[in-house]
Design an enzyme around this catalytic site. Structure first.
Site, PDB file in Angstrom:
ATOM      1  N   SER A   1       0.699  -1.362   0.096  1.00 32.17           N
ATOM      2  CA  SER A   1      -0.028   0.067   0.070  1.00 32.17           C
ATOM      3  C   SER A   1       0.976   1.294  -0.113  1.00 32.17           C
ATOM      4  CB  SER A   1      -1.024   0.067   1.244  1.00 32.17           C
ATOM      5  OG  SER A   1      -0.387  -0.403   2.231  1.00 32.17           O
TER       6      SER A   1
ATOM      7  N   HIS B   1      -2.440  -2.510  -6.322  1.00 37.04           N
ATOM      8  CA  HIS B   1      -3.096  -2.163  -4.701  1.00 37.04           C
ATOM      9  C   HIS B   1      -4.521  -2.374  -4.707  1.00 37.04           C
ATOM     10  CE1 HIS B   1      -3.386   1.207  -1.921  1.00 37.04           C
ATOM     11  NE2 HIS B   1      -3.359   0.131  -1.200  1.00 37.04           N
TER      12      HIS B   1
ATOM     13  N   GLU C   1      -5.688  -0.012  -7.354  1.00 43.36           N
ATOM     14  CA  GLU C   1      -4.775   1.033  -8.078  1.00 43.36           C
ATOM     15  C   GLU C   1      -3.659   0.101  -8.614  1.00 43.36           C
ATOM     16  OE1 GLU C   1      -4.500   5.182  -5.524  1.00 43.36           O
ATOM     17  OE2 GLU C   1      -3.305   3.285  -4.860  1.00 43.36           O
TER      18      GLU C   1
ATOM     19  N   ASN D   1      -4.126   6.865  -1.121  1.00 47.91           N
ATOM     20  CA  ASN D   1      -3.679   7.135   0.240  1.00 47.91           C
ATOM     21  C   ASN D   1      -3.017   8.417   0.359  1.00 47.91           C
ATOM     22  OD1 ASN D   1      -5.008   4.820   1.221  1.00 47.91           O
ATOM     23  ND2 ASN D   1      -3.326   3.490   1.000  1.00 47.91           N
TER      24      ASN D   1
HETATM   25  P1  NAI Z   1      -2.016  -9.795   7.205  1.00 49.43           P
HETATM   26  O1  NAI Z   1      -0.978  -9.392   8.280  1.00 49.43           O
HETATM   27  O2  NAI Z   1      -3.259  -9.706   7.391  1.00 49.43           O
HETATM   28  O3  NAI Z   1      -1.822 -11.006   6.300  1.00 49.43           O
HETATM   29  C1  NAI Z   1      -0.318 -11.077   5.848  1.00 49.43           C
HETATM   30  C2  NAI Z   1      -0.046 -12.463   5.533  1.00 49.43           C
HETATM   31  O4  NAI Z   1       1.047 -12.868   5.071  1.00 49.43           O
HETATM   32  C3  NAI Z   1       0.077 -13.589   6.922  1.00 49.43           C
HETATM   33  O5  NAI Z   1      -1.187 -14.346   6.842  1.00 49.43           O
HETATM   34  C4  NAI Z   1       1.546 -13.820   7.005  1.00 49.43           C
HETATM   35  O6  NAI Z   1       1.133 -15.241   7.471  1.00 49.43           O
HETATM   36  C5  NAI Z   1       1.793 -13.977   5.559  1.00 49.43           C
HETATM   37  N1  NAI Z   1       2.946 -14.247   5.245  1.00 49.43           N
HETATM   38  C6  NAI Z   1       4.105 -13.358   5.910  1.00 49.43           C
HETATM   39  N2  NAI Z   1       5.149 -13.655   5.381  1.00 49.43           N
HETATM   40  C7  NAI Z   1       4.946 -14.551   4.524  1.00 49.43           C
HETATM   41  C8  NAI Z   1       5.754 -15.358   3.641  1.00 49.43           C
HETATM   42  N3  NAI Z   1       7.231 -15.243   3.558  1.00 49.43           N
HETATM   43  N4  NAI Z   1       5.240 -16.349   2.703  1.00 49.43           N
HETATM   44  C9  NAI Z   1       3.816 -16.350   2.577  1.00 49.43           C
HETATM   45  N5  NAI Z   1       3.171 -15.741   3.620  1.00 49.43           N
HETATM   46  C10 NAI Z   1       3.718 -14.864   4.306  1.00 49.43           C
HETATM   47  O7  NAI Z   1      -1.458  -8.388   6.256  1.00 49.43           O
HETATM   48  P2  NAI Z   1      -2.750  -7.724   5.315  1.00 49.43           P
HETATM   49  O8  NAI Z   1      -3.379  -6.530   5.769  1.00 49.43           O
HETATM   50  O9  NAI Z   1      -3.276  -8.565   4.247  1.00 49.43           O
HETATM   51  O10 NAI Z   1      -1.614  -6.939   4.328  1.00 49.43           O
HETATM   52  C11 NAI Z   1      -0.879  -7.538   3.268  1.00 49.43           C
HETATM   53  C12 NAI Z   1      -0.332  -6.535   2.352  1.00 49.43           C
HETATM   54  O11 NAI Z   1      -1.314  -5.863   1.758  1.00 49.43           O
HETATM   55  C13 NAI Z   1       0.613  -5.393   2.881  1.00 49.43           C
HETATM   56  O12 NAI Z   1       1.492  -5.003   2.016  1.00 49.43           O
HETATM   57  C14 NAI Z   1      -0.327  -4.243   3.281  1.00 49.43           C
HETATM   58  O13 NAI Z   1       0.373  -3.000   3.352  1.00 49.43           O
HETATM   59  C15 NAI Z   1      -1.073  -4.325   1.895  1.00 49.43           C
HETATM   60  N6  NAI Z   1      -2.342  -3.799   2.183  1.00 49.43           N
HETATM   61  C16 NAI Z   1      -3.362  -3.853   3.188  1.00 49.43           C
HETATM   62  C17 NAI Z   1      -4.541  -3.333   3.304  1.00 49.43           C
HETATM   63  C18 NAI Z   1      -5.466  -3.418   4.546  1.00 49.43           C
HETATM   64  O14 NAI Z   1      -6.311  -2.592   4.662  1.00 49.43           O
HETATM   65  N7  NAI Z   1      -5.102  -4.429   5.235  1.00 49.43           N
HETATM   66  C19 NAI Z   1      -5.055  -2.655   2.223  1.00 49.43           C
HETATM   67  C20 NAI Z   1      -4.227  -2.469   1.014  1.00 49.43           C
HETATM   68  C21 NAI Z   1      -3.098  -3.159   0.872  1.00 49.43           C
END
Ligand code: NAI
Ligand code: 3HC
Length: 694
Positions: A416, A437, A449, A487
């Site tokens: 993000s 994104h 995005e 953002n």
């Molecule tokens: P989250 O913490 O819910 O999920 C991340 C997942 O990635 C976890 O389940 C973790 O176990 C897994 N993970 C970590 N390292 C790993 C690896 N080496 N191999 C496979 N899986 C792995 O995080 P979330 O919120 O889903 O965010 C993910 C990405 O999306 C981030 O870059 C965040 O900035 C972006 N994002 C998040 C938004 C939100 O509102 N939560 C909105 C838009 C983008």
């Protein structure tokens, strides 16, 4: 008058006059099409050999409505009403043959025909409400006469495109034709009407279904209550309802007069102008000046997703929904199982609301397979990384992916805020790397995005846009910069919202003003919903901001029952005296003078920096057009459609007024409000965004 040859052809086969329209792309009712329709009807009337008429369209669809590009211009050619009278009053049966979509004015033309035959795959609807309008060619009076008041209310306030089999049940069409047999089916239908001597069925004269609603005003009151939340702030839904009320309470001519008056009012008002802008903006976003439309695309048959957390799971659902198999990779069995369980629970919730069959739940979950090995992504055509927001981690993952993914696969990050170029540099194929994104919840929110890196290839950009469209998103192409477009603009607003509460406005004041402006919620309610502890670190927190203090007190938002607001067990928010005290203590500690803020001041403090940031983004080339920014803010953040997006809003207010307000704010509050030089130039030269090439 004879039909304009290019758009309308009239010929007679065995006594049936075939009037065919051909005006790409969607046979909209332009002046030429209206002229052609009128001419065709006149020919049919004059030719004694003609016993019935079939009205059919060439190309991808039946008439998709009035020509929206003509709105606001000088009237040309015959009016639609004149054309419709010619159809309805013809003394020979007219059968509309519908394929694709009969929408708006198109359906209203079909409703003036005496019968309607539709292909099984066709759809009919009155979507004017989505343009801030109501059907202004008799649709509000004829539709309820055919389908009844309740169904007309639902169709006209949702704008839903109703599938032909449902139209048949409703009585909106009279017969269905199998694929490939529309013209022959409609001709056969017309011949039957003639042979059986059936009457010329004029919808305006049908009254039974309206009679059923007379003396029952509660139908309307209950309906209004049922759509109140969804339609907050919009004028058009209420105006549509009033027209149907008029259909019930008055005769046809009286109802038509109400329709005409309310249609004019909406057409010349600001909401429809904004909503029509959004209609075209949503179609412009796909056009990328330096990536030609015919750029060869990569065939996306298999998708891999890394990370099954909040975003990864939602993203996976988008692809499963359209039948694309997804491999979801996690680090531990536990995280994977949790991710897959959330996906299943989401689908089951949808099914429990009747919006998905049990079979679909199985098909879709069956398309998503879990894995603990990134090697399983070797066959994927598109891999989307959605792991924690950490540059070292993302770089490590992309380096590994580079060794695993097949040549030509798209390697995307859902970051993000991180630098997509830096992520791309971790691979030996930066041309294959792009940002995709998504917004949370990714299976629901309509925006993606698409973040182009310096090296991203045209094919990767074109495919990313196309695949986003396939999964039903609005995709906007943006450049690499902190926060990208959406953002980055959000953060300009957040900075001011945070300052405002230290200067005397309370979080609920700021939220109320933005809610009343039409946003789904204000910045503090949004923080509470997302969780105040996103990006907050317990170990390093020193109570330097209101947010720090709240997190330290374990007021981390809705999930802990308290944040900026207090929440009851049903998550109803009430202003918190504790928070008020914390905020006042901050002001006292900093020796700040606080004061009251008017709603107008709050709005200007929040919205004008957003506009200013948008102009800077355009000047830096990080968004292609001002209207792309509008689409981003409407689809990703719930900016009210009836205000057309922040950049459209700026032009409605007047760029000169925006500039002088920013200058005033800059005098009072400093550089955060310093107007973008591009804005100053545009105002000096009297230019709009469009004049300037944005
Ligand atoms: P989250 O913490 O819910 O999920 C991340 C997942 O990635 C976890 O389940 C973790 O176990 C897994 N993970 C970590 N390292 C790993 C690896 N080496 N191999 C496979 N899986 C792995 O995080 P979330 O919120 O889903 O965010 C993910 C990405 O999306 C981030 O870059 C965040 O900035 C972006 N994002 C998040 C938004 C939100 O509102 N939560 C909105 C838009 C983008
Ligand atoms: N007037 C002018 N142009 C129109 C148009 C219309 N009613 N409907 C579509 N177009 C244009 C689009 O702008 C687009 O142009 P572009 O290629 O230059 O970008 C092109 O036709 C193709 O449109 P889509 O990309 O949307 O094509 P799809 O195949 O995805 O969708 C559609 C086709 C379902 C017909 C969709 O275009 C649509 O929903 N159109 C609008 C329908 C509508 O709102 N009708 C009511 C109009 S108001 C009215 O009728 C008032 C009356 O009551 C008096």
């Amino acid at each position: 008058m004879s039909p304009t040859p290019e758009v309308a052809q009239f010929h007679v086969i065995n006594g049936i006059g075939i009037l065919s329209l051909d005006s790409p792309p969607v046979n909209a009712l332009s002046a030429a099409v209206r002229t052609g329709l009128l001419g065709g009807m006149q020919q049919a009337a004059a030719d004694e050999a003609v016993r019935a008429v079939v009205l059919i369209c060439r190309g991808r669809t039946f008439i998709a409505g009035a020509d929206i590009t003509e709105f606001g211009g000088k009237p040309k050619g015959p009016g639609l009403g004149e054309v419709q009278d010619a159809i309805e009053n013809l003394d020979k049966p007219v059968v509309a043959a519908i394929h694709g979509t009969a929408l708006g004015g198109g359906l209203e033309v079909a409703l003036c025909c005496h019968y309607r035959v539709a292909l099984e795959s066709a759809r009919c609807g009155l979507p004017e409400v989505n343009l801030g309008l109501l059907p202004g060619a008799g649709g509000t009076q004829r539709l309820p006469r055919l389908v009844g008041v309740e169904r007309a209310l639902e169709m006209m306030t949702s704008g839903r495109h109703v599938p032909a089999p449902e139209c048949l049940e409703l009585g909106l069409v009279d017969a269905l034709a199998p694929e490939g047999e529309l013209e022959s089916g409609a001709i056969a239908f017309a011949e039957r009407v003639v042979a059986e001597g059936r009457p010329l069925r004029k919808v305006r004269e049908i009254d039974g279904k309206l009679e059923a609603a007379r003396g029952r005003p509660e139908i309307f009151e209950e309906f209004r209550a049922s759509i109140a939340r969804r339609t907050r702030g919009f004028l058009a839904p209420e105006y549509n309802v009033r027209c149907i009320e008029a259909a019930v309470e008055q005769d046809f001519a009286g109802g038509m007069a109400v329709e005409q008056r309310l249609f004019r009012e909406l057409l010349t008002g600001p909401q429809s102008l904004a909503q029509r802008h959004v209609f075209f903006a949503e179609r412009e976003i796909w056009k990328i000046p330096d990536v030609p439309r015919d750029t060869p695309k990569i065939d996306i048959q298999k998708v891999g997703i890394i990370g099954a957390g909040t975003m990864g799971g939602g993203i996976a659902m988008n692809f499963a929904n359209i039948g694309i198999p997804v491999s979801l990779v996690e680090t531990s069995r536990e995280a994977l199982d949790r991710g897959l369980a959330v996906i299943r629970a989401n689908y089951e919730r949808t099914a429990s609301r009747g919006r998905l069959s049990a079979e679909d739940v199985e098909t879709r979950t069956g398309l998503i397979s879990g894995s603990l090995a990134m090697e399983d992504l070797a066959e994927a055509d598109l891999v989307i990384e959605a792991v924690f927001e950490s540059m070292p981690l993302k770089k490590e993952i992309f380096a590994r992916l580079d060794a695993i993914a097949k040549p030509g696969a798209i390697l995307a990050s859902n970051t993000s805020a991180l630098d997509v170029n830096e992520i791309a540099a971790a691979t030996a194929r930066p041309e294959s790397v792009i940002g995709l994104h998504f917004f949370s919840p990714a299976n629901v929110m309509k925006l993606v995005e698409v973040v182009r890196g310096d090296a991203t290839s045209d094919a990767v950009i074109a495919t990313s846009m196309a695949v986003s469209k396939r999964i039903g998103k609005n995709a906007a192409l943006v450049g690499v910069c902190p926060g990208f477009v959406g953002n980055r603009i959000l953060s300009a607003r957040q900075i001011q919202a945070n300052r405002l509460i230290l200067e005397g406005a309370m979080p609920w004041d700021v939220d109320r003003v933005l809610f009343d402006f039409g946003l789904p919620m204000g910045p503090f309610a949004m923080s509470d919903l997302a969780g105040l502890d996103i990006g907050w670190n317990k170990k390093t927190s020193k109570g330097e901001t209101v947010r720090d203090v709240l997190c330290e007190m374990d007021r981390r938002g809705q999930k802990t029952g308290a944040g900026f607001y207090d929440y009851d067990e049903r998550r109803n928010a009430t202003p918190s005296p504790i928070v008020e005290k914390i905020i006042q203590d901050f002001a006292t500690r900093d020796g700040r003078k606080t004061r009251n803020f008017s709603d107008d001041e709050i709005l200007a403090r929040c919205v004008y920096p957003m506009i200013n940031e948008g102009v800077k983004i355009l000047a830096e080339g990080k968004a292609i057009r001002a209207s792309d920014i509008d689409v981003i803010w409407i689809s990703g953040y719930g900016w009210p459609v009836y205000r057309g997006g922040p950049m459209f809003y700026a032009e409605q207010v007047g760029l000169g007024s925006v500039l002088s307000r920013l200058q005033d704010l800059a005098k009072e509050y400093g550089d955060a409000f310093a107007p973008a030089p591009l804005l100053e130039e545009m105002v000096a030269e009297g230019q709009s965004f469009r004049d300037r090439g944005f």
